[in-house]
Design an enzyme around this catalytic site. Structure first.
Site, PDB file in Angstrom:
ATOM      1  N   HIS A  91      22.991  32.625  22.572  1.00  9.44           N
ATOM      2  CA  HIS A  91      22.460  32.556  23.950  1.00  9.44           C
ATOM      3  C   HIS A  91      22.765  33.873  24.685  1.00  9.44           C
ATOM      4  CE1 HIS A  91      21.233  29.625  27.360  1.00  9.44           C
ATOM      5  NE2 HIS A  91      20.862  30.859  27.645  1.00  9.44           N
TER       6      HIS A  91
ATOM      7  N   ARG B  12      15.230  27.142  25.883  1.00 16.06           N
ATOM      8  CA  ARG B  12      16.322  26.179  25.920  1.00 16.06           C
ATOM      9  C   ARG B  12      16.243  25.301  24.678  1.00 16.06           C
ATOM     10  NH1 ARG B  12      18.375  29.027  29.214  1.00 16.06           N
ATOM     11  NH2 ARG B  12      19.046  28.505  31.318  1.00 16.06           N
TER      12      ARG B  12
ATOM     13  N   GLU C  87      25.586  23.778  23.080  1.00 12.49           N
ATOM     14  CA  GLU C  87      26.164  25.132  23.111  1.00 12.49           C
ATOM     15  C   GLU C  87      27.539  25.055  23.786  1.00 12.49           C
ATOM     16  OE1 GLU C  87      23.442  27.700  25.167  1.00 12.49           O
ATOM     17  OE2 GLU C  87      21.816  27.317  23.771  1.00 12.49           O
TER      18      GLU C  87
HETATM   19  C1  DGY Z   1      19.263  32.210  31.981  1.00 13.60           C
HETATM   20  O1  DGY Z   1      19.399  33.106  32.803  1.00 13.60           O
HETATM   21  O2  DGY Z   1      18.662  31.160  32.211  1.00 13.60           O
HETATM   22  C2  DGY Z   1      19.887  32.419  30.650  1.00 13.60           C
HETATM   23  O3  DGY Z   1      19.371  31.595  29.693  1.00 13.60           O
HETATM   24  C3  DGY Z   1      21.391  32.219  30.752  1.00 13.60           C
HETATM   25  O4  DGY Z   1      21.659  30.905  31.065  1.00 13.60           O
END
Ligand code: DGY
Length: 321
Positions: A286, A239, A268
């Site tokens: 992402h 993240r 994002e």
């Molecule tokens: C997750 O599954 O956490 C991915 O990062 C998509 O948000």
């Protein structure tokens, strides 16, 4: 009568087919609904369940507005930093995520970032697309070797372990930092550092796989980037909140870092466009889990969680119990 479901974002076609078979879902192709829209639709349709993704923040105030007839909120993601789990627990609202099914694809994308950052993937590709009309000398445009290097992993959970497995195949030494040391069968030879700061000077490549929470917020900052050896490569698929992006840009610009591979950002989709100006950064939007196989499995798992709760069974992947 089928249960009623609200889906807050567009979902894969195969998952939409199952939604249509099993639910009354008036907005199966929902486009990034905001909190107000979700609450309005849940209320208007008297929905039984909500399927959301990490774009939708379920903070305490939003959870308080979810009508009582909603019996579960299932996120189509493994990460759940967008959900105030304590508030959901206090309200008695089951919340679930989708672990395991995206582990290998996310680890593959991590390795795509590692290799592209180390081997200048973005620059090579840009040269070819501009027409490559000058041969390079043997000392030009060199990357950095992966084989024989040390990969540091922050967070040797499911995805971290899958990245470590791939790293062993590429001849890398793996070291890791976790809040707790793992048993030998899960370590699979990776060396443990209890102290993150103590691990950093040993990392030729550092890859983040920790959850985003107050303890990991800005864990990579000017001080910790400086602890990496000069020429290190930095990769983040966890993240954006784990990284002070000004400090990362400074480390990439000064040459302290050789390169970075980034899939996640503090903001994002409107990420900091200064990254796009840097030749030594390989960027993806992402997309860690973005294969047909993983995204279908995630969607099916979210639906399985919903169906379990609506049938009076415990959810498969509860975020509180
Ligand atoms: C997750 O599954 O956490 C991915 O990062 C998509 O948000």
């Amino acid at each position: 009568m089928k249960p009623r479901l609200i889906v807050s974002r567009q979902i894969p076609p195969d998952v939409a087919v199952r939604v249509a078979e099993e639910f009354e879902c008036p907005y199966p192709e929902g486009q990034d609904m905001d909190q107000d829209t979700v609450i309005r639709l849940l209320t208007e349709t008297k929905a039984d369940a909500l399927m959301l993704t990490s774009h939708l923040k379920l903070d305490a105030a939003t959870i308080a507005r979810i009508p009582e007839h909603v019996r579960i909120a299932a996120t189509f993601s493994v990460g759940f930093d967008h959900i105030d789990v304590a508030a959901a627990h206090a309200r008695g609202l089951p919340v679930t995520n989708t672990p395991d099914v995206l582990t290998d694809c996310t680890a593959d994308l991590t390795f795509m970032l590692i290799l592209n950052a180390c081997r200048r993937g973005h620059e090579y590709e840009a040269i070819m697309r501009k027409g490559w009309r000058r041969g390079y000398g043997m000392g030009e445009m060199m990357g950095t070797r992966v084989w024989g290097k040390t990969l540091g992993i922050l967070g040797l959970g499911r995805i971290g372990q899958a990245v470590a497995q791939r790293a062993r195949g590429f001849g890398m030494r793996v070291i890791y930092c976790n809040s707790k040391r793992l048993p030998p069968e899960l370590e699979a030879g990776a060396e443990y550092f209890a102290d993150f700061h103590a691990m950093l000077p040993h990392c030729d490549v550092l890859s983040l796989h920790a959850a985003s929470n107050p303890a990991t917020s800005d864990i990579m900052n000017a001080e910790t980037f400086a602890m990496l050896p000069k020429g290190a490569v930095f990769v983040n698929v966890s993240r954006g909140g784990l990284v002070d992006e000004d400090a990362l840009i400074a480390a990439l610009t000064s040459g302290h870092l050789f390169a970075a591979g980034l899939d996640v950002f503090r903001r994002e989709p409107d990420y900091d466009l200064r990254f796009a100006e840097l030749e030594n950064v390989f960027l993806t939007p992402h997309m860690g889990s973005a294969t047909v196989e993983s995204r279908n499995a995630m969607g099916y798992r979210a639906l399985d969680n919903i169906q379990a709760v609506l049938a009076g069974r415990p959810p498969i992947n509860p975020l509180w119990s």
